[in-house]
Scaffold this motif. Structure first.
Motif, PDB file in Angstrom:
ATOM      1  N   ARG A   1       0.832  -1.204   0.000  1.00  0.00           N
ATOM      2  CA  ARG A   1       0.000   0.000   0.000  1.00  0.00           C
ATOM      3  C   ARG A   1       0.866   1.252   0.000  1.00  0.00           C
ATOM      4  O   ARG A   1       0.612   2.209  -0.728  1.00  0.00           O
ATOM      5  CB  ARG A   1      -0.922   0.008   1.229  1.00  0.00           C
ATOM      6  N   PHE A   2       1.900   1.246   0.833  1.00  0.00           N
ATOM      7  CA  PHE A   2       2.808   2.392   0.913  1.00  0.00           C
ATOM      8  C   PHE A   2       3.584   2.549  -0.392  1.00  0.00           C
ATOM      9  O   PHE A   2       3.682   3.650  -0.945  1.00  0.00           O
ATOM     10  CB  PHE A   2       3.761   2.197   2.086  1.00  0.00           C
ATOM     11  N   ALA A   3       4.147   1.455  -0.891  1.00  0.00           N
ATOM     12  CA  ALA A   3       4.944   1.516  -2.113  1.00  0.00           C
ATOM     13  C   ALA A   3       4.106   1.995  -3.293  1.00  0.00           C
ATOM     14  O   ALA A   3       4.547   2.846  -4.088  1.00  0.00           O
ATOM     15  CB  ALA A   3       5.550   0.143  -2.403  1.00  0.00           C
ATOM     16  N   GLU A   4       2.900   1.466  -3.427  1.00  0.00           N
ATOM     17  CA  GLU A   4       2.046   1.855  -4.550  1.00  0.00           C
ATOM     18  C   GLU A   4       1.630   3.315  -4.456  1.00  0.00           C
ATOM     19  O   GLU A   4       1.554   4.026  -5.473  1.00  0.00           O
ATOM     20  CB  GLU A   4       0.824   0.947  -4.597  1.00  0.00           C
ATOM     21  N   ALA A   5       1.367   3.800  -3.239  1.00  0.00           N
ATOM     22  CA  ALA A   5       0.986   5.205  -3.071  1.00  0.00           C
ATOM     23  C   ALA A   5       2.149   6.125  -3.450  1.00  0.00           C
ATOM     24  O   ALA A   5       1.955   7.146  -4.116  1.00  0.00           O
ATOM     25  CB  ALA A   5       0.545   5.464  -1.636  1.00  0.00           C
ATOM     26  N   CYS A   6       3.362   5.771  -3.044  1.00  0.00           N
ATOM     27  CA  CYS A   6       4.530   6.594  -3.398  1.00  0.00           C
ATOM     28  C   CYS A   6       4.722   6.642  -4.908  1.00  0.00           C
ATOM     29  O   CYS A   6       4.996   7.704  -5.484  1.00  0.00           O
ATOM     30  CB  CYS A   6       5.781   6.041  -2.728  1.00  0.00           C
ATOM     31  N   GLN A   7       4.571   5.508  -5.558  1.00  0.00           N
ATOM     32  CA  GLN A   7       4.764   5.466  -7.004  1.00  0.00           C
ATOM     33  C   GLN A   7       3.655   6.218  -7.729  1.00  0.00           C
ATOM     34  O   GLN A   7       3.908   6.935  -8.706  1.00  0.00           O
ATOM     35  CB  GLN A   7       4.849   4.009  -7.448  1.00  0.00           C
ATOM     36  N   ARG A   8       2.447   6.097  -7.245  1.00  0.00           N
ATOM     37  CA  ARG A   8       1.315   6.789  -7.869  1.00  0.00           C
ATOM     38  C   ARG A   8       1.445   8.304  -7.720  1.00  0.00           C
ATOM     39  O   ARG A   8       1.104   9.067  -8.633  1.00  0.00           O
ATOM     40  CB  ARG A   8       0.009   6.302  -7.244  1.00  0.00           C
ATOM     41  N   LEU A   9       1.964   8.749  -6.567  1.00  0.00           N
ATOM     42  CA  LEU A   9       2.109  10.173  -6.293  1.00  0.00           C
ATOM     43  C   LEU A   9       3.418  10.757  -6.829  1.00  0.00           C
ATOM     44  O   LEU A   9       3.638  11.960  -6.742  1.00  0.00           O
ATOM     45  CB  LEU A   9       2.023  10.419  -4.787  1.00  0.00           C
ATOM     46  N   GLY A  10       4.277   9.900  -7.366  1.00  0.00           N
ATOM     47  CA  GLY A  10       5.546  10.378  -7.904  1.00  0.00           C
ATOM     48  C   GLY A  10       6.534  10.826  -6.850  1.00  0.00           C
ATOM     49  O   GLY A  10       7.320  11.745  -7.084  1.00  0.00           O
ATOM     50  N   LEU A  11       6.518  10.177  -5.702  1.00  0.00           N
ATOM     51  CA  LEU A  11       7.418  10.540  -4.608  1.00  0.00           C
ATOM     52  C   LEU A  11       8.727   9.778  -4.769  1.00  0.00           C
ATOM     53  O   LEU A  11       8.744   8.552  -4.701  1.00  0.00           O
ATOM     54  CB  LEU A  11       6.771  10.228  -3.257  1.00  0.00           C
TER      55      LEU A  11
END
Length: 239
Positions: free
Chosen positions: A217-227
């Motif tokens: 969940r954390f990894a996917e959110a970072c990738q989706r947000l471009g972090l």
């Protein structure tokens, strides 16, 4: 649920570096009377903990290594101030990082494997996604350039363990006096699924505190947000 080790992404050319240390700490142990080890673990860090109410605060500013009895007395002084789920060991650190920083920074900064920093705006985006257990703590770091980012240290609770299958079968049990459990990082680490926290998307391991772990969940959110600034290395689990 899949899990990942978080490491610094060195491919992006960021030059940022934070040279800082926690404001306070518990001493390491100078020769445990049971196992004879002299040791401490600075990875167990709680930047949200303010030790200013503690008597004889100067002892926590220059902890060093001390007899186990003194370590135990100091440990009991800080216990009432710890967040839920905290585990303290010899060398545990408290309070904000104090030091200097310079260079160009990504959204995440992980100059040291056991420390994870994040820009405030990136943390707010992740919290808005509903990710669990993300606590950003202020730092006392002076930047050497104008227009410096506001970096926060993420407080990482120690939970979860490596699966016994990836550890030596002849390893020594923890010391009954000081609690020291000597483990080296396996070539192919595996998480023990039964020990993983259902309420946290970011944490460090209890028995391998240098490893910062996140959920998919954390990894996917970072990738989706471009972090950017970090990479995610898959880590298998076994129940």
């Amino acid at each position: 649920m899949r899990y990942f080790i978080i490491e610094e992404d060195k491919s992006l050319g960021y030059t940022g570096f934070v040279n800082a240390a926690p404001k306070w700490g518990l001493p390491g142990i100078d020769t445990c009377p049971a196992c004879k080890a002299t040791w401490g673990d600075i990875c167990m860090a709680y930047p949200s903990v303010d030790l200013t109410p503690v008597p004889a605060l100067g002892r926590f500013e220059r902890p060093g290594a001390r007899p186990i009895e003194e370590y135990e007395r100091m440990r009991e002084l800080v216990r009432p101030l710890l967040p839920p789920g905290a585990v303290v060991e010899p060398g545990s650190c408290f309070g904000p990082l104090v030091g200097k920083a310079q260079g160009r920074f990504g959204q995440f900064v992980s100059n040291y494997s056991h420390v994870l920093l994040v820009r405030r705006e990136a943390l707010e985006k992740l919290q808005a996604e509903g990710l669990r257990g993300l606590k950003g703590c202020r730092m006392e770091v002076r930047f050497r350039q104008r227009n410096s980012p506001e970096l926060l240290e993420l407080e990482l609770l120690p939970v979860g363990r490596l699966h016994p299958k990836c550890l030596p079968t002849d390893r020594e049990p923890p010391c009954p006096r000081c609690g020291r459990e000597y483990l080296s990082l396996p070539k192919q680490p595996v998480l023990d699924a039964a020990t993983l926290p259902p309420h946290l998307d970011l944490f460090r391991l209890l028995d391998m505190s240098t490893l910062v772990i996140c959920t998919e969940r954390f990894a996917e959110a970072c990738q989706r947000l471009g972090l950017d600034g970090i990479v995610f290395l898959p880590l298998p689990t076994e129940g």
